[in-house]
Every structure is written in structure tokens, then in C-alpha cells.
Design a protein around this motif. Structure first.
Motif, PDB file in Angstrom:
ATOM      1  N   THR A 186      -2.226 -16.421  27.701  1.00 18.98           N
ATOM      2  CA  THR A 186      -2.710 -17.616  28.392  1.00 18.98           C
ATOM      3  C   THR A 186      -3.538 -18.428  27.405  1.00 18.98           C
ATOM      4  OG1 THR A 186      -3.816 -18.410  30.385  1.00 18.98           O
ATOM      5  CG2 THR A 186      -4.858 -16.555  29.289  1.00 18.98           C
ATOM      6  N   TRP A 204      -4.388 -24.282  29.643  1.00 20.55           N
ATOM      7  CA  TRP A 204      -3.614 -24.014  30.869  1.00 20.55           C
ATOM      8  C   TRP A 204      -4.577 -23.712  32.030  1.00 20.55           C
ATOM      9  CZ3 TRP A 204      -2.835 -20.920  34.995  1.00 20.55           C
ATOM     10  CH2 TRP A 204      -1.649 -21.073  35.703  1.00 20.55           C
ATOM     11  N   ARG A 213      -4.821 -26.296  35.183  1.00 21.76           N
ATOM     12  CA  ARG A 213      -4.193 -25.831  36.435  1.00 21.76           C
ATOM     13  C   ARG A 213      -5.186 -25.384  37.488  1.00 21.76           C
ATOM     14  NH1 ARG A 213       1.693 -25.510  36.380  1.00 21.76           N
ATOM     15  NH2 ARG A 213       2.199 -26.169  34.281  1.00 21.76           N
ATOM     16  N   CYS A 265     -11.256 -14.334  51.732  1.00 22.86           N
ATOM     17  CA  CYS A 265     -12.079 -15.450  51.248  1.00 22.86           C
ATOM     18  C   CYS A 265     -12.730 -16.241  52.375  1.00 22.86           C
ATOM     19  CB  CYS A 265     -11.249 -16.384  50.388  1.00 22.86           C
ATOM     20  SG  CYS A 265     -10.461 -15.556  49.015  1.00 22.86           S
ATOM     21  N   ARG A 291      -1.192 -12.360  34.104  1.00 24.56           N
ATOM     22  CA  ARG A 291      -1.861 -13.626  33.760  1.00 24.56           C
ATOM     23  C   ARG A 291      -1.875 -14.618  34.918  1.00 24.56           C
ATOM     24  NH1 ARG A 291       2.229 -17.265  30.013  1.00 24.56           N
ATOM     25  NH2 ARG A 291       3.906 -17.404  31.535  1.00 24.56           N
ATOM     26  N   MET A 319      -0.113 -11.671  44.530  1.00 24.27           N
ATOM     27  CA  MET A 319      -0.193 -12.999  45.145  1.00 24.27           C
ATOM     28  C   MET A 319       0.964 -13.893  44.707  1.00 24.27           C
ATOM     29  SD  MET A 319      -3.292 -15.786  45.107  1.00 24.27           S
ATOM     30  CE  MET A 319      -3.232 -16.182  43.370  1.00 24.27           C
ATOM     31  N   GLY A 354       1.168 -17.308  44.173  1.00 22.95           N
ATOM     32  CA  GLY A 354       0.209 -18.405  44.018  1.00 22.95           C
ATOM     33  C   GLY A 354       0.663 -19.720  44.634  1.00 22.95           C
ATOM     34  N   ASN A 355       1.947 -20.066  44.424  1.00 23.63           N
ATOM     35  CA  ASN A 355       2.448 -21.342  44.950  1.00 23.63           C
ATOM     36  C   ASN A 355       2.375 -21.405  46.472  1.00 23.63           C
ATOM     37  OD1 ASN A 355       3.017 -22.422  42.469  1.00 23.63           O
ATOM     38  ND2 ASN A 355       5.055 -21.494  42.402  1.00 23.63           N
ATOM     39  N   HIS A 358     -14.157 -23.802  49.746  1.00 26.93           N
ATOM     40  CA  HIS A 358     -13.847 -22.574  49.013  1.00 26.93           C
ATOM     41  C   HIS A 358     -13.471 -22.958  47.584  1.00 26.93           C
ATOM     42  CE1 HIS A 358     -12.457 -18.729  47.927  1.00 26.93           C
ATOM     43  NE2 HIS A 358     -11.171 -18.930  48.124  1.00 26.93           N
ATOM     44  N   ASN A 389      -9.541 -23.456  43.401  1.00 21.05           N
ATOM     45  CA  ASN A 389      -8.804 -24.223  42.402  1.00 21.05           C
ATOM     46  C   ASN A 389      -9.220 -25.690  42.572  1.00 21.05           C
ATOM     47  OD1 ASN A 389      -6.818 -25.789  41.073  1.00 21.05           O
ATOM     48  ND2 ASN A 389      -5.321 -24.130  41.283  1.00 21.05           N
ATOM     49  N   ARG A 440      -7.725 -28.288  41.851  1.00 19.86           N
ATOM     50  CA  ARG A 440      -6.630 -29.151  42.337  1.00 19.86           C
ATOM     51  C   ARG A 440      -6.529 -29.088  43.857  1.00 19.86           C
ATOM     52  NH1 ARG A 440      -2.386 -26.123  39.473  1.00 19.86           N
ATOM     53  NH2 ARG A 440      -0.892 -27.324  40.664  1.00 19.86           N
ATOM     54  N   ASN A 450     -12.769 -18.044  41.348  1.00 22.02           N
ATOM     55  CA  ASN A 450     -12.702 -17.753  42.785  1.00 22.02           C
ATOM     56  C   ASN A 450     -13.428 -16.435  43.059  1.00 22.02           C
ATOM     57  OD1 ASN A 450     -11.953 -17.024  45.367  1.00 22.02           O
ATOM     58  ND2 ASN A 450      -9.799 -17.583  45.127  1.00 22.02           N
TER      59      ASN A 450
HETATM   60  O1  UT7 Z   1      -8.643 -17.565  47.742  1.00 28.25           O
HETATM   61  C1  UT7 Z   1      -7.264 -17.744  47.832  1.00 28.25           C
HETATM   62  C2  UT7 Z   1      -6.677 -17.160  46.594  1.00 28.25           C
HETATM   63  N1  UT7 Z   1      -5.606 -17.809  45.941  1.00 28.25           N
HETATM   64  C3  UT7 Z   1      -5.509 -19.107  45.580  1.00 28.25           C
HETATM   65  O2  UT7 Z   1      -6.258 -19.967  45.918  1.00 28.25           O
HETATM   66  C4  UT7 Z   1      -4.347 -19.450  44.677  1.00 28.25           C
HETATM   67  C5  UT7 Z   1      -3.683 -20.764  45.023  1.00 28.25           C
HETATM   68  N2  UT7 Z   1      -2.690 -21.104  43.993  1.00 28.25           N
HETATM   69  C6  UT7 Z   1      -3.030 -21.680  42.828  1.00 28.25           C
HETATM   70  O3  UT7 Z   1      -4.190 -21.968  42.579  1.00 28.25           O
HETATM   71  C7  UT7 Z   1      -1.920 -22.027  41.850  1.00 28.25           C
HETATM   72  O4  UT7 Z   1      -0.668 -21.841  42.476  1.00 28.25           O
HETATM   73  C8  UT7 Z   1      -1.982 -21.164  40.543  1.00 28.25           C
HETATM   74  C9  UT7 Z   1      -3.186 -21.571  39.707  1.00 28.25           C
HETATM   75  C10 UT7 Z   1      -2.060 -19.693  40.879  1.00 28.25           C
HETATM   76  C11 UT7 Z   1      -0.730 -21.411  39.701  1.00 28.25           C
HETATM   77  O5  UT7 Z   1      -0.630 -22.785  39.361  1.00 28.25           O
HETATM   78  P1  UT7 Z   1       0.783 -23.522  39.435  1.00 28.25           P
HETATM   79  O6  UT7 Z   1       0.584 -24.904  38.953  1.00 28.25           O
HETATM   80  O7  UT7 Z   1       1.283 -23.327  40.842  1.00 28.25           O
HETATM   81  O8  UT7 Z   1       1.618 -22.747  38.361  1.00 28.25           O
HETATM   82  P2  UT7 Z   1       2.943 -21.879  38.564  1.00 28.25           P
HETATM   83  O9  UT7 Z   1       2.639 -20.605  39.269  1.00 28.25           O
HETATM   84  O10 UT7 Z   1       3.993 -22.765  39.133  1.00 28.25           O
HETATM   85  O11 UT7 Z   1       3.303 -21.547  37.069  1.00 28.25           O
HETATM   86  C12 UT7 Z   1       3.665 -22.571  36.131  1.00 28.25           C
HETATM   87  C13 UT7 Z   1       3.953 -21.920  34.788  1.00 28.25           C
HETATM   88  C14 UT7 Z   1       4.906 -20.738  34.878  1.00 28.25           C
HETATM   89  O12 UT7 Z   1       5.733 -20.767  33.735  1.00 28.25           O
HETATM   90  P3  UT7 Z   1       7.254 -21.326  33.810  1.00 28.25           P
HETATM   91  O13 UT7 Z   1       7.914 -20.465  34.831  1.00 28.25           O
HETATM   92  O14 UT7 Z   1       7.110 -22.751  34.271  1.00 28.25           O
HETATM   93  O15 UT7 Z   1       7.741 -21.161  32.427  1.00 28.25           O
HETATM   94  C15 UT7 Z   1       4.000 -19.529  34.802  1.00 28.25           C
HETATM   95  O16 UT7 Z   1       4.638 -18.398  34.274  1.00 28.25           O
HETATM   96  O17 UT7 Z   1       2.752 -21.409  34.221  1.00 28.25           O
HETATM   97  C16 UT7 Z   1       2.945 -20.040  33.847  1.00 28.25           C
HETATM   98  N3  UT7 Z   1       1.664 -19.340  33.991  1.00 28.25           N
HETATM   99  C17 UT7 Z   1       0.735 -19.317  33.012  1.00 28.25           C
HETATM  100  N4  UT7 Z   1       0.720 -19.825  31.759  1.00 28.25           N
HETATM  101  C18 UT7 Z   1      -0.397 -19.644  31.038  1.00 28.25           C
HETATM  102  C19 UT7 Z   1       1.188 -18.671  35.084  1.00 28.25           C
HETATM  103  N5  UT7 Z   1      -0.036 -18.213  34.825  1.00 28.25           N
HETATM  104  C20 UT7 Z   1      -0.351 -18.605  33.550  1.00 28.25           C
HETATM  105  C21 UT7 Z   1      -1.484 -18.435  32.736  1.00 28.25           C
HETATM  106  N6  UT7 Z   1      -1.456 -18.960  31.493  1.00 28.25           N
HETATM  107  N7  UT7 Z   1      -2.587 -17.778  33.135  1.00 28.25           N
END
Ligand code: UT7
Length: 325
Positions: free
Chosen positions: A28, A32, A36, A110, A149, A207, A209-210, A244, A247, A249, A274
Motif C-alpha cells: 500500500t 492511496w 481513498r 460501530c 491491505r 469485509m 468494503g464497497n 462515524h 472514511n 469520502r 476507524n
Molecule cells: O465502520 C464500518 C466499517 N467499514 C467501512 O466503513 C468501510 C467502507 N468502505 C470503504 O471505506 C471503501 O470501500 C474502502 C476504503 C474500503 C475501499 O475503497 P474503494 O475506493 O472502494 O476501493 P476498492 O475496494 O474499489 O479498491 C480499488 C483498488 C483495488 O485494486 P484494482 O482491483 O482496482 O486493481 C484494490 O485492490 O485499490 C486496491 N486496494 C489498495 N491499494 C493500495 C485496496 N486496498 C488497498 C490499499 N492500498 N490499502
């Protein structure tokens, strides 16, 4: 007659883990994580236990409220995983601070802090209590997969506490549950029974995440709108939103959906990530101690998490809290 918030407290571990440090553990990078999620660093328990943190937050809130442990009529601890399976973390806090009242735990992930406020409201309405302590604390660093990650960069340890006294400052509150053990789940992971026929799962956070993201953006706007209307207010009446901190965003999208200026949303996700049920009271305490909350201010709070749960409420700030601890 329900409650007013008389004081707040917080506790976080000393150790600050930066995004750069995480970059050395999983694939990571700082850019990023920041873009994000808005997270720059988080606190992680090394020397501290969950008990150390819950007791510290409880003592701070009591001091801020000017209430003695002996005056408490109830302690509610919201946590996903207390120090022990039993006794409850609430009971451990009771012993450590020298209180004598009943104590128990609530687990709504949470959203736990808002669930605890809702439970406390019932005790005040039934005139069973005069002073209640709520401590919300999680230490997710013990149960996240440090090789994943997509999750390990998101969470941190810590939380907060409030002391409630009789008052009229809870204007509305709402909790929801949408049973779903697929998108966010932490299995127990250990079973001592030689008879049990099911495979053990690793006790780490799983989780999608999406999915949680979509749920969260909708839940924040829907929940906050609902409690504002229930309180007989409009979005314009809200002085602060304490959301809460999952994130940045999600917070930005919620502000846009609600039409409430983004500056009214208190954010500290950049420093703590978080912290699960600790997140809302930790933010409330920091807003309180920063002097942002004025007597009579209208505050909307909202959380979402595993369950899937949500909790939202509107309170009027009583302005009773003493100077920062
Ligand atoms: O209290 C409740 C708990 N949970 C939450 O609030 C989570 C809510 N969800 C989120 O905040 C977001 O969905 C995340 C931050 C978890 C993820 O963000 P995203 O913009 O939805 O990213 P994504 O999961 O669509 O991943 C985009 C890319 C992927 O790569 P490819 O497939 O596009 O090549 C992931 O593999 O980012 C990659 N990726 C990372 N890259 C660098 C995922 N985690 C990481 C990382 N570092 N840590």
C-alpha cells in the motif's frame, strides 16, 4: 425527562502508526490511503489493554462532568470484544473506578455508542437512574488481518466516554438493524468443544468494503434526516454533525446528500482511522475540548457498522461540562 450530556472523556493508545509504516507491512502507500480514506495515521495498542483505555476514558468523563463514581446508577460499555468473554467490560470498569452500580455491555459494532444512548434513555424515562456512564471502546488491532491491505489500513484503537444526567437534551434517537453477516463479520475463531462439527474460521475481520461504503452513504443521510425531522427541526437548525469516522469520502458524500455545510461535520478520521464504536464519542470529546460546542447547540450524531446497524440521534448541548481535563 430523559438525559443531558454532563461530561465527555477519551482514551487512545500512545503508539502512532503512520501510513508509511503500513507501507512496509503490506502493498500500500500513503497516497492511496489518504485519497481513498482520509486517514493519515492511527493509534495502535502496544502496552495498553482495552481495560486501561476504558478506565482512562471513564475517569476523564467523570471528572469533566463533576460526578463521582459512587453517584453512578448504571454503566454501559459498548464494545465488540471486551477484555474477557465474561465478566463484561462494564463490570471491569465498575470495579476499576470504584463504582457500585449495575454494569453491562452492548455490542452493535460501530453503532454501539448510539445504541447505548438509546438504552440509557429508557432508564432515564423510567426514572431508574440519575447518573449513567457510557464507555465506547474497541481495540480492533487485535482482530484485523494485518496481511489484508484492504482492511488493515482502515482501523485504529481508542474511544470515548460520556456521563449522562437527568435532562431534556436528547431530542430524538433512532437505531436500525439489517441482519447481514456477509459484508462485515468477525468470527469468534476458537471453540474448545471436542464435539463441535463445524470448521473453525480465523478470528479476523472480513469485509466487502464497497458494499459497506454504499450502505454507509445511504444510512448516514437517511438516519440523520429521520432524527432531525423527528426532533421537529430542519437541516438548517443543526450546528454540528458528529459522524462515524470511517472514511472521509463517506462523510463528504453524506454532507452533500443532506445539504448540511461540510464545515459543520467534525472530523478526526485523519488521526485515528476507524475506531469502531469508539469513534463517535472520541470525536464528541475532541469537539468538546476544542471549545466548539456552545450551550444550546444542536448536534446530530450518526454511526453505522456491522450488523448491519445504524444509530442516529439529535441532542442539544447542555454546556454543563467543566473545563477540559
Ligand atoms: O465502520 C464500518 C466499517 N467499514 C467501512 O466503513 C468501510 C467502507 N468502505 C470503504 O471505506 C471503501 O470501500 C474502502 C476504503 C474500503 C475501499 O475503497 P474503494 O475506493 O472502494 O476501493 P476498492 O475496494 O474499489 O479498491 C480499488 C483498488 C483495488 O485494486 P484494482 O482491483 O482496482 O486493481 C484494490 O485492490 O485499490 C486496491 N486496494 C489498495 N491499494 C493500495 C485496496 N486496498 C488497498 C490499499 N492500498 N490499502
Amino acid at each position: 425527562m430523559s438525559f443531558s450530556i454532563l461530561g465527555t472523556g477519551k482514551a487512545v493508545p500512545e503508539y502512532v502508526m503512520t501510513n508509511d509504516e503500513l507501507s512496509g507491512m503490506v502493498e500500500t502507500n500513503d497516497e492511496w490511503i489518504r485519497t481513498r480514506t482520509g486517514i493519515q495515521e492511527r493509534r495502535i495498542c502496544k502496552g495498553e489493554t482495552l481495560t486501561d483505555l476504558t478506565v482512562r476514558a471513564a475517569k476523564e468523563a467523570l471528572q469533566n462532568a463533576g460526578v463521582e463514581p459512587s453517584q453512578l446508577d448504571l454503566i454501559i460499555c459498548s464494545t465488540m470484544r471486551g477484555e474477557n468473554v465474561t465478566p463484561s467490560q462494564g463490570a471491569v470498569i465498575q470495579k476499576e473506578i470504584g463504582a457500585t452500580c449495575a454494569a453491562f455491555d452492548v455490542n452493535a459494532a460501530c453503532s454501539g455508542f448510539i445504541y447505548a444512548l438509546d438504552i440509557a434513555d429508557g432508564y432515564f424515562v423510567r426514572k431508574r437512574v440519575r447518573y449513567v456512564l457510557i464507555v465506547s471502546m474497541d481495540n480492533l488491532s487485535n482482530i484485523i488481518d494485518w496481511k489484508d491491505r484492504s482492511t488493515c489500513v482502515l482501523f485504529g484503537d481508542g474511544g470515548g466516554a460520556v456521563v449522562l444526567g437527568e435532562g431534556d437534551d436528547l431530542l430524538s434517537i433512532d437505531i436500525t438493524t439489517e441482519g447481514n453477516d456477509q459484508v462485515l463479520r468477525i468470527p469468534h475463531g476458537s471453540n474448545s468443544s471436542p464435539f463441535y462439527e463445524h470448521e473453525e474460521e480465523r478470528a479476523v475481520l472480513h469485509m466487502a468494503g464497497n458494499e459497506v461504503y454504499k450502505f454507509a452513504v445511504n444510512a448516514m443521510a437517511t438516519g440523520i434526516k429521520k432524527v432531525i425531522a423527528q426532533a421537529g427541526l430542519t437541516e438548517d437548525d443543526v450546528d454540528h454533525v458528529i459522524p462515524h469516522q470511517a472514511n472521509i469520502r463517506i462523510i463528504n458524500a453524506s454532507a452533500k446528500n443532506l445539504g448540511i455545510p461540510r464545515e459543520k461535520f467534525f472530523c478526526n478520521v485523519n488521526h485515528y482511522g476507524n475506531t469502531s464504536s469508539g469513534s463517535v464519542p472520541l470525536a464528541l470529546d475532541e469537539a468538546n475540548h476544542a471549545g466548539l460546542l456552545k450551550k444550546g447547540d444542536i448536534i446530530a450524531m450518526c454511526a453505522f457498522g456491522a450488523g448491519l446497524t445504524t444509530g442516529s440521534c439529535v441532542i442539544r448541548w447542555s454546556g454543563n461540562a467543566k473545563d477540559p481535563v
